[in-house]
Design an enzyme around this catalytic site. Structure first.
Site, PDB file in Angstrom:
ATOM      1  CE  LYS A 116       4.679   4.309   2.181  1.00  0.00           C
ATOM      2  NZ  LYS A 116       5.424   3.134   2.971  1.00  0.00           N
ATOM      3  N   GLY A 165      11.161   0.487   3.205  1.00  0.00           N
ATOM      4  CA  GLY A 165      11.191   0.193   4.632  1.00  0.00           C
ATOM      5  C   GLY A 165      11.452   0.894   5.675  1.00  0.00           C
ATOM      6  CE  LYS A 201      -4.329  -5.465  15.254  1.00  0.00           C
ATOM      7  NZ  LYS A 201      -4.434  -5.206  16.679  1.00  0.00           N
ATOM      8  CG  LEU A 203      -2.073  -6.475   9.085  1.00  0.00           C
ATOM      9  CD1 LEU A 203      -2.630  -6.666   7.809  1.00  0.00           C
ATOM     10  CD2 LEU A 203      -3.580  -6.583  10.175  1.00  0.00           C
ATOM     11  CG  ASN A 289       5.780   1.142  -5.041  1.00  0.00           C
ATOM     12  OD1 ASN A 289       6.005   1.920  -4.409  1.00  0.00           O
ATOM     13  ND2 ASN A 289       5.901  -0.255  -4.520  1.00  0.00           N
ATOM     14  NE  ARG A 291       9.171   2.437  -7.089  1.00  0.00           N
ATOM     15  CZ  ARG A 291       9.540   1.363  -6.907  1.00  0.00           C
ATOM     16  NH1 ARG A 291       9.537   0.219  -7.580  1.00  0.00           N
ATOM     17  NH2 ARG A 291       9.313   1.089  -5.514  1.00  0.00           N
ATOM     18  CB  VAL A 294      13.057  -4.641  -8.037  1.00  0.00           C
ATOM     19  CG1 VAL A 294      14.429  -5.760  -8.034  1.00  0.00           C
ATOM     20  CG2 VAL A 294      13.849  -3.416  -7.364  1.00  0.00           C
ATOM     21  NE  ARG A 337      13.958  -7.563  -5.053  1.00  0.00           N
ATOM     22  CZ  ARG A 337      13.602  -6.281  -4.488  1.00  0.00           C
ATOM     23  NH1 ARG A 337      14.111  -5.407  -4.187  1.00  0.00           N
ATOM     24  NH2 ARG A 337      12.153  -6.054  -4.966  1.00  0.00           N
TER      25      ARG A 337
HETATM   26  P1  ADP Z   1       7.852   0.975   2.056  1.00  0.00           P
HETATM   27  O1  ADP Z   1       7.317   2.046   1.139  1.00  0.00           O
HETATM   28  O2  ADP Z   1       8.898   1.357   3.026  1.00  0.00           O
HETATM   29  O3  ADP Z   1       8.320  -0.230   1.307  1.00  0.00           O
HETATM   30  P2  ADP Z   1       5.300  -0.615   2.558  1.00  0.00           P
HETATM   31  O4  ADP Z   1       4.237   0.256   3.230  1.00  0.00           O
HETATM   32  O5  ADP Z   1       5.355  -0.868   1.270  1.00  0.00           O
HETATM   33  O6  ADP Z   1       6.496   0.538   2.957  1.00  0.00           O
HETATM   34  O7  ADP Z   1       5.476  -1.847   3.737  1.00  0.00           O
HETATM   35  C1  ADP Z   1       7.008  -2.318   3.576  1.00  0.00           C
HETATM   36  C2  ADP Z   1       6.662  -3.849   4.253  1.00  0.00           C
HETATM   37  O8  ADP Z   1       6.561  -3.569   5.586  1.00  0.00           O
HETATM   38  C3  ADP Z   1       5.461  -4.647   3.909  1.00  0.00           C
HETATM   39  O9  ADP Z   1       5.942  -5.380   2.744  1.00  0.00           O
HETATM   40  C4  ADP Z   1       5.414  -5.363   5.256  1.00  0.00           C
HETATM   41  O10 ADP Z   1       6.185  -6.386   5.124  1.00  0.00           O
HETATM   42  C5  ADP Z   1       5.612  -4.396   6.329  1.00  0.00           C
HETATM   43  N1  ADP Z   1       4.349  -3.654   6.602  1.00  0.00           N
HETATM   44  C6  ADP Z   1       3.661  -2.752   6.217  1.00  0.00           C
HETATM   45  N2  ADP Z   1       2.670  -2.369   6.798  1.00  0.00           N
HETATM   46  C7  ADP Z   1       2.435  -3.277   7.785  1.00  0.00           C
HETATM   47  C8  ADP Z   1       1.411  -3.481   8.809  1.00  0.00           C
HETATM   48  N3  ADP Z   1       0.492  -2.727   8.894  1.00  0.00           N
HETATM   49  N4  ADP Z   1       1.550  -4.809   9.444  1.00  0.00           N
HETATM   50  C9  ADP Z   1       2.467  -5.610   9.358  1.00  0.00           C
HETATM   51  N5  ADP Z   1       3.506  -5.398   8.351  1.00  0.00           N
HETATM   52  C10 ADP Z   1       3.528  -4.246   7.495  1.00  0.00           C
END
Ligand code: ADP
Length: 452
Positions: A116, A165, A201, A203, A289, A291, A294, A337
């Site tokens: 990432k 997550g 940060k 959000l 992603n 790929r 879902v 889902r």
């Molecule tokens: P993963 O690869 O584990 O799915 P992601 O980077 O796609 O991780 O983030 C998954 C979820 O986590 C996002 O959809 C969002 O809900 C939350 N998230 C990720 N980064 C942030 C952020 N900087 N601020 C607030 N929520 C976040």
């Protein structure tokens, strides 16, 4: 075009890929663990090969067994689905080294986007806005605290190798940050074998909006619009819809243009999803992603395009054959889902499906490998069905979704259908007024589970 494709996955997605292949006149090979011998995709495939015992590391993640199955059956290409080996660059290279086609991007692009930190740096150079955060990896507590002071609390510690997550921890102060760093590092080391972390940060009220993209091997790239996947529990999506109720035509167009340009400049091939957080009218890249996802059916429902078919076509070297202007969005789609889980405690609920009656009718699609008499195995992800509903507008889609959830009947195991039934009655959901934290609060607000 390929004559035979091996599907290196299980469950609903294996069936989904089989269906696309069958319609293209391509023969399919199912691979399965001993626990999945009775699975629907195994029954429907032209050929099936058992690749090992139930634990995924011995079967669905067993690269030598999968390659051997491909060689024995004379396969031309391997479709990895999602999860398992779909974002494993080593698998992609091994597949290609054996003279087979990996239905996905190059191993280099998988590696780049799988890290990432590297992904953030790459898309920044390509002109995409990223969430404010650290410049690369965070090595020490002091470095983390200095960075957090600069971007402002709350901050999120994230694992560079993270996914699903996991390896993510919020901190509201320097003290919390020390603990969050240790926690995220530990989770990342245990889950991904790599404890590299970085800071973003955190959000406060964003929506999760992602762009579906597709590129061929001849430099053409298009997008199929966005999906809103803000309804999440523990950072995992539960309901997805398209188009997003939060975007207007100009923000949609801006996002589509940014994503498509980035993909074209990257020289990417295949389907992919660029994920953003959207807050106060601004988009921030979080990850890509590499790929099929879902939630791809919501996009298929509003565009009428079979994304798996397109994915297979471009992997075989075919040009897209159409441009952005040829892709039109029609109506609204929502996906629920359905997991084999207790709808209140979310405890997994494997077991035998005694009775099964999926909903049907106009604008209704159920992607599932379930049937009456099938046994849901305890070894794998608890997703057992996806209900995807289309309507001419969001309101019609919601009315249809309610009707379908009422009809959906799965007996013998607990499922999250009851949770979805409650969700579709909520006025905030009905009005599209939700952010990424909304569902957690909704679930917490439901009555405590009865203690029997
Ligand atoms: P993963 O690869 O584990 O799915 P992601 O980077 O796609 O991780 O983030 C998954 C979820 O986590 C996002 O959809 C969002 O809900 C939350 N998230 C990720 N980064 C942030 C952020 N900087 N601020 C607030 N929520 C976040």
């Amino acid at each position: 075009m390929f004559d035979k494709v091996l599907i290196a996955n299980r469950g609903e997605i294996a069936l989904r890929i089989h269906r696309a292949c069958r319609e293209m006149g391509i023969h399919t090979v199912a691979v399965h663990s001993t626990a999945d011998a009775d699975a629907m995709h195994v029954r429907l495939a032209d050929e099936a090969v058992c690749i090992g015992p139930p634990p995924a590391r011995d079967s669905y993640l067993n690269i030598p067994a999968i390659i051997a199955a491909a060689e024995i059956t004379g396969t031309d290409a391997i479709h990895p689905g999602y999860g398992f080996l779909s974002e494993n660059e080593r698998f992609a290279s091994i597949v290609e080294a054996h003279g087979l086609t990996f239905i996905g991007p190059t191993a280099d692009h998988i590696r780049l986007m799988g890290d990432k930190i590297a992904a953030r740096e790459t898309v920044k150079k390509l002109g995409l806005p990223v969430v404010p955060g650290s410049d690369g990896a965070i090595r020490t507590e002091e470095e983390a605290i200095a960075c957090a002071q600069e971007i402002g609390y709350p901050v999120l510690v994230k694992a560079a190798a993270g996914g699903g997550g996991r390896g993510m921890k919020v901190a509201n102060s320097a003290e919390e940050l020390r603990a969050a760093l240790a926690h995220a590092r530990y989770e990342a080391r245990e889950g991904f074998g790599d404890d590299t972390v970085y800071l973003e940060k955190y959000l406060a009220q964003p929506r999760h909006i992602e762009m579906q993209i597709l590129a061929d091997q001849h430099g053409n790239a298009v997008h199929f619009g966005e999906r809103d996947c803000s309804l999440q529990r523990r950072h995992q999506k539960l309901v997805e819809e398209a188009p997003s109720p939060a975007l207007n035509a100009s923000s949609r167009e801006e996002l589509g243009r940014m994503a498509t340009e980035a993909i074209a400049n990257l020289g990417y091939r295949g389907v992919g999803t660029i994920e953003f957080l959207y807050e106060n009218g601004r988009f921030y890249f979080i990850e890509m992603n590499t790929r099929l996802q879902v939630e791809h059916p919501v996009t298929e429902m509003i565009t009428g395009v079979d994304l798996v078919r397109e994915q297979i076509r471009v992997a075989a070297g075919a040009p897209l054959g159409y441009s952005q202007a040829d892709i039109t969005v029609n109506g609204h789609a929502i996906e629920c889902r359905i997991n084999a889980e207790n709808p209140r405690t979310f405890a997994p609920s494997p077991g035998r499906v005694v009775d099964y009656h999926p909903p049907g009718g106009l604008g209704v699609r159920v992607d599932s490998g379930l049937y009456a008499g099938y046994t849901v195995q305890p070894y794998y992800d608890s997703l057992v069905a996806k209900l995807i509903v289309h309507g001419r507008n969001r309101n019609e889609c919601l009315m249809r979704l309610r009707r379908c959830l009422d009809e959906f009947f799965i007996d013998g195991i607990d499922t999250t259908i009851d949770l979805h039934r409650l969700l579709v009655e909520d006025p905030d959901f009905a009005n599209g007024l939700y952010d990424i934290h909304w569902l957690e609060q909704f679930v917490a607000g439901l009555a405590e589970p009865a203690t029997e």
